[in-house]
Write a protein that holds these residues in place. Structure first.
Motif, PDB file in Angstrom:
ATOM      1  N   SER A  74       0.832  -1.207   0.000  1.00 36.30           N
ATOM      2  CA  SER A  74       0.000   0.000   0.000  1.00 36.30           C
ATOM      3  C   SER A  74       0.866   1.257   0.000  1.00 36.30           C
ATOM      4  O   SER A  74       0.429   2.319  -0.450  1.00 36.30           O
ATOM      5  CB  SER A  74      -0.920   0.013   1.221  1.00 36.30           C
ATOM      6  OG  SER A  74      -1.831  -1.064   1.179  1.00 36.30           O
ATOM      7  N   ASN A  75       2.090   1.126   0.503  1.00 31.97           N
ATOM      8  CA  ASN A  75       3.032   2.245   0.516  1.00 31.97           C
ATOM      9  C   ASN A  75       3.936   2.253  -0.716  1.00 31.97           C
ATOM     10  O   ASN A  75       4.984   2.894  -0.724  1.00 31.97           O
ATOM     11  CB  ASN A  75       3.875   2.197   1.791  1.00 31.97           C
ATOM     12  CG  ASN A  75       3.072   2.589   3.016  1.00 31.97           C
ATOM     13  OD1 ASN A  75       2.170   3.425   2.947  1.00 31.97           O
ATOM     14  ND2 ASN A  75       3.368   1.974   4.160  1.00 31.97           N
ATOM     15  N   ASN A  76       3.521   1.494  -1.732  1.00 30.02           N
ATOM     16  CA  ASN A  76       4.146   1.545  -3.071  1.00 30.02           C
ATOM     17  C   ASN A  76       5.530   0.920  -3.156  1.00 30.02           C
ATOM     18  O   ASN A  76       6.325   1.277  -4.038  1.00 30.02           O
ATOM     19  CB  ASN A  76       4.194   2.992  -3.598  1.00 30.02           C
ATOM     20  CG  ASN A  76       2.806   3.582  -3.759  1.00 30.02           C
ATOM     21  OD1 ASN A  76       1.909   2.943  -4.299  1.00 30.02           O
ATOM     22  ND2 ASN A  76       2.627   4.810  -3.269  1.00 30.02           N
ATOM     23  N   TYR A  77       5.823  -0.033  -2.277  1.00 28.50           N
ATOM     24  CA  TYR A  77       7.048  -0.809  -2.472  1.00 28.50           C
ATOM     25  C   TYR A  77       6.834  -1.837  -3.576  1.00 28.50           C
ATOM     26  O   TYR A  77       5.745  -2.403  -3.711  1.00 28.50           O
ATOM     27  CB  TYR A  77       7.445  -1.506  -1.167  1.00 28.50           C
ATOM     28  CG  TYR A  77       8.034  -0.552  -0.158  1.00 28.50           C
ATOM     29  CD1 TYR A  77       9.350  -0.099  -0.280  1.00 28.50           C
ATOM     30  CD2 TYR A  77       7.278  -0.086   0.912  1.00 28.50           C
ATOM     31  CE1 TYR A  77       9.895   0.785   0.639  1.00 28.50           C
ATOM     32  CE2 TYR A  77       7.817   0.802   1.843  1.00 28.50           C
ATOM     33  CZ  TYR A  77       9.126   1.234   1.693  1.00 28.50           C
ATOM     34  OH  TYR A  77       9.665   2.122   2.595  1.00 28.50           O
ATOM     35  N   ASP A  78       7.880  -2.079  -4.365  1.00 31.04           N
ATOM     36  CA  ASP A  78       7.801  -3.023  -5.475  1.00 31.04           C
ATOM     37  C   ASP A  78       8.131  -4.451  -5.045  1.00 31.04           C
ATOM     38  O   ASP A  78       7.549  -5.409  -5.550  1.00 31.04           O
ATOM     39  CB  ASP A  78       8.771  -2.620  -6.596  1.00 31.04           C
ATOM     40  CG  ASP A  78       8.345  -1.348  -7.293  1.00 31.04           C
ATOM     41  OD1 ASP A  78       7.138  -1.017  -7.244  1.00 31.04           O
ATOM     42  OD2 ASP A  78       9.215  -0.672  -7.874  1.00 31.04           O
ATOM     43  N   LYS A  79       9.096  -4.581  -4.139  1.00 31.18           N
ATOM     44  CA  LYS A  79       9.520  -5.893  -3.662  1.00 31.18           C
ATOM     45  C   LYS A  79       9.578  -5.850  -2.134  1.00 31.18           C
ATOM     46  O   LYS A  79      10.149  -4.907  -1.568  1.00 31.18           O
ATOM     47  CB  LYS A  79      10.904  -6.268  -4.212  1.00 31.18           C
ATOM     48  CG  LYS A  79      10.982  -6.354  -5.733  1.00 31.18           C
ATOM     49  CD  LYS A  79      12.416  -6.609  -6.180  1.00 31.18           C
ATOM     50  CE  LYS A  79      12.540  -6.662  -7.698  1.00 31.18           C
ATOM     51  NZ  LYS A  79      13.949  -6.861  -8.120  1.00 31.18           N
ATOM     52  N   VAL A  80       9.006  -6.872  -1.513  1.00 34.74           N
ATOM     53  CA  VAL A  80       8.943  -6.893  -0.053  1.00 34.74           C
ATOM     54  C   VAL A  80       9.396  -8.262   0.443  1.00 34.74           C
ATOM     55  O   VAL A  80       8.962  -9.297  -0.075  1.00 34.74           O
ATOM     56  CB  VAL A  80       7.509  -6.612   0.451  1.00 34.74           C
ATOM     57  CG1 VAL A  80       7.483  -6.580   1.980  1.00 34.74           C
ATOM     58  CG2 VAL A  80       6.985  -5.296  -0.115  1.00 34.74           C
ATOM     59  N   ALA A  81      10.273  -8.266   1.438  1.00 32.65           N
ATOM     60  CA  ALA A  81      10.735  -9.498   2.064  1.00 32.65           C
ATOM     61  C   ALA A  81      10.521  -9.410   3.565  1.00 32.65           C
ATOM     62  O   ALA A  81      10.565  -8.320   4.140  1.00 32.65           O
ATOM     63  CB  ALA A  81      12.220  -9.739   1.763  1.00 32.65           C
ATOM     64  N   ILE A  82      10.297 -10.559   4.188  1.00 31.69           N
ATOM     65  CA  ILE A  82      10.143 -10.614   5.631  1.00 31.69           C
ATOM     66  C   ILE A  82      11.071 -11.671   6.205  1.00 31.69           C
ATOM     67  O   ILE A  82      11.266 -12.733   5.599  1.00 31.69           O
ATOM     68  CB  ILE A  82       8.674 -10.893   6.026  1.00 31.69           C
ATOM     69  CG1 ILE A  82       8.452 -10.701   7.536  1.00 31.69           C
ATOM     70  CG2 ILE A  82       8.245 -12.303   5.609  1.00 31.69           C
ATOM     71  CD1 ILE A  82       6.991 -10.699   7.942  1.00 31.69           C
ATOM     72  N   ILE A  83      11.674 -11.341   7.354  1.00 35.14           N
ATOM     73  CA  ILE A  83      12.482 -12.299   8.094  1.00 35.14           C
ATOM     74  C   ILE A  83      12.076 -12.227   9.564  1.00 35.14           C
ATOM     75  O   ILE A  83      11.452 -11.254  10.004  1.00 35.14           O
ATOM     76  CB  ILE A  83      14.000 -12.028   7.975  1.00 35.14           C
ATOM     77  CG1 ILE A  83      14.348 -10.629   8.520  1.00 35.14           C
ATOM     78  CG2 ILE A  83      14.472 -12.208   6.540  1.00 35.14           C
ATOM     79  CD1 ILE A  83      15.839 -10.349   8.645  1.00 35.14           C
TER      80      ILE A  83
END
Length: 201
Positions: A95-104
């Motif tokens: 929703s904040n316009n990031y193209d790629k998101v990763a979680i650790i």
């Protein structure tokens, strides 16, 4: 602002509330010490990555801790289980316009910056990137659009999470990182020199 975001899920480091399975073997104070060590290591591993970074706290946001607000955004986790909380964090990121998101998570001693950089790079030609854990879960999940199904109908914290997630993604281009070991139970300490002092002699 970078177009890539790394989400770091943490638990507030409080006695009796972290590494509870591990605490059954080595005691709550030792479990807390180990978790603080893992938090410090996670901060050092992620600090200089060329992406935006956001720490999501399990209980409440802490202002004066190891996470420097000039480097890390700070958020509160929301949701009744881990899947809902992760879904909400990814939803907020996209929703904040990031193209790629990763979680650790924050319980990996052997995670290094190359794993995270590899994940973001692999998203250039793949839909999803997963870092499998030896216990049947995963230590990293990355995507470039929200696949809500991966957060549903999972028995979180069990050995089926990775396998069940793969089933949800059979029609997607999937990239796997190397398998790593997170620190959850007594046996996980055996191959890490820094933690061998906690083993029964």
């Amino acid at each position: 602002m970078s177009k890539n975001l790394l989400i770091i899920f943490t638990r507030n480091p409080e006695l009796g509330k972290v590494k509870t399975r591990l605490a059954k073997s080595i005691g709550e104070e030792n479990a807390l010490t180990i978790y603080k060590t893992l938090l410090d290591r996670t901060e050092k591993t992620t600090r200089n990555l060329k992406c935006d970074k956001a720490v999501y706290y399990s209980v409440k946001i802490r202002e004066h801790d190891i996470w420097d607000t000039s480097i890390y955004q700070k958020h509160q986790q929301h949701g009744d289980d881990l899947g809902v909380r992760m879904h909400n964090a990814f939803f907020e990121a996209f929703s904040n316009n990031y193209d790629k998101v990763a979680i650790i998570g924050s319980d990996l001693f052997n995670l290094n910056p190359n794993h995270i950089n590899e994940a973001f790079k692999a998203l250039g030609e793949n839909d999803i990137v997963i870092g499998p854990a030896h216990d049947g879960g995963y230590y990293l999940l990355a995507m470039k659009s929200l696949y809500s199904q991966v957060f549903k109908n999972k028995k979180w914290g069990t050995s089926t999470v990775f396998k069940d997630t793969i089933k949800d993604l059979k029609n997607k281009h999937l990239y796997l990182l190397e398998t790593l070991n997170d620190i959850d139970v007594y046996d996980d300490l055996k191959n890490i020199q820094a933690f061998k002092k906690y083993l029964n002699k």
